[in-house]
Design a protein around this motif. Structure first.
Motif, PDB file in Angstrom:
ATOM      1  N   ARG A 258       4.658   4.188   2.517  1.00 26.24           N
ATOM      2  CA  ARG A 258       4.481   2.863   1.927  1.00 26.24           C
ATOM      3  C   ARG A 258       4.485   1.827   3.041  1.00 26.24           C
ATOM      4  O   ARG A 258       5.280   1.920   3.970  1.00 26.24           O
ATOM      5  N   SER A 259       3.613   0.845   2.954  1.00 24.57           N
ATOM      6  CA  SER A 259       3.624  -0.247   3.916  1.00 24.57           C
ATOM      7  C   SER A 259       3.397  -1.565   3.175  1.00 24.57           C
ATOM      8  O   SER A 259       2.811  -1.592   2.105  1.00 24.57           O
TER       9      SER A 259
ATOM     10  N   ILE B 244       6.811  -1.292   7.618  1.00 32.54           N
ATOM     11  CA  ILE B 244       6.842   0.048   7.037  1.00 32.54           C
ATOM     12  C   ILE B 244       8.302   0.383   6.797  1.00 32.54           C
ATOM     13  O   ILE B 244       9.043   0.675   7.738  1.00 32.54           O
ATOM     14  N   PRO B 245       8.741   0.285   5.529  1.00 30.35           N
ATOM     15  CA  PRO B 245      10.160   0.496   5.243  1.00 30.35           C
ATOM     16  C   PRO B 245      10.569   1.958   5.454  1.00 30.35           C
ATOM     17  O   PRO B 245       9.805   2.865   5.158  1.00 30.35           O
TER      18      PRO B 245
ATOM     19  N   THR C 211       0.842  -1.181   0.000  1.00 35.69           N
ATOM     20  CA  THR C 211       0.000   0.000   0.000  1.00 35.69           C
ATOM     21  C   THR C 211       0.877   1.230   0.000  1.00 35.69           C
ATOM     22  O   THR C 211       1.866   1.289   0.734  1.00 35.69           O
ATOM     23  N   GLU C 212       0.505   2.215  -0.809  1.00 34.64           N
ATOM     24  CA  GLU C 212       1.208   3.499  -0.787  1.00 34.64           C
ATOM     25  C   GLU C 212       0.161   4.591  -0.652  1.00 34.64           C
ATOM     26  O   GLU C 212      -0.815   4.629  -1.394  1.00 34.64           O
ATOM     27  N   VAL C 213       0.368   5.467   0.323  1.00 39.78           N
ATOM     28  CA  VAL C 213      -0.551   6.564   0.577  1.00 39.78           C
ATOM     29  C   VAL C 213       0.160   7.866   0.251  1.00 39.78           C
ATOM     30  O   VAL C 213       1.252   8.120   0.761  1.00 39.78           O
TER      31      VAL C 213
END
Length: 96
Positions: free
Chosen positions: A30-31, A81-82, A15-17
Motif C-alpha cells: 500500500r502507498s 509507504i506505511p 494505491t494498493e497492489v
C-alpha cells in the motif's frame, strides 16, 4: 518528496497492489501519494512536518533527498509507504 506549484489544494491518492504468490497466497503493498504544505523542517534530524488533506503529520526524510531548497510554506508532492506487520494464527491456537 518533490516541490510543486500549488493552487492551495491538497490531494491524496491511495494505491494498493496485490501480487499473487505461490499456493494461493497474495502479497500486498500500500502507498499513499499526497500534496501537502511544509509546516516545519528539522534538518538536523531529517524530519518534516506536513499538513496534508486529512491530517498533519511528521515524516522522516530519506537520506537521498536534499532539504537544502525546501522551506516552510512550500507545497510538496510526497509518497509514503506505511510499514505493515501481520501475524496469522489458526483460531484456537496460542501464538508462540
Amino acid at each position: 518528496m518533490d516541490k510543486v506549484a500549488s493552487s492551495g489544494i491538497r490531494e491524496r491518492i491511495e494505491t494498493e497492489v496485490l501480487q499473487p504468490a505461490s499456493d494461493g497466497e497474495v502479497s500486498s503493498t500500500r502507498s499513499v501519494e499526497f500534496v501537502a504544505t511544509v509546516l516545519k523542517i528539522d534538518r538536523k534530524n531529517r524530519e518534516v512536518t506536513l499538513r496534508g488533506p486529512t491530517q498533519t503529520q511528521e515524516f522522516d526524510v530519506a537520506p537521498t533527498l536534499s532539504l537544502d531548497s525546501l522551506k516552510v510554506g512550500d507545497a510538496v508532492r510526497a509518497e509514503f509507504i506505511p510499514p505493515v506487520a501481520a501475524s496469522v494464527v489458526r483460531v484456537g491456537t496460542v501464538p508462540q
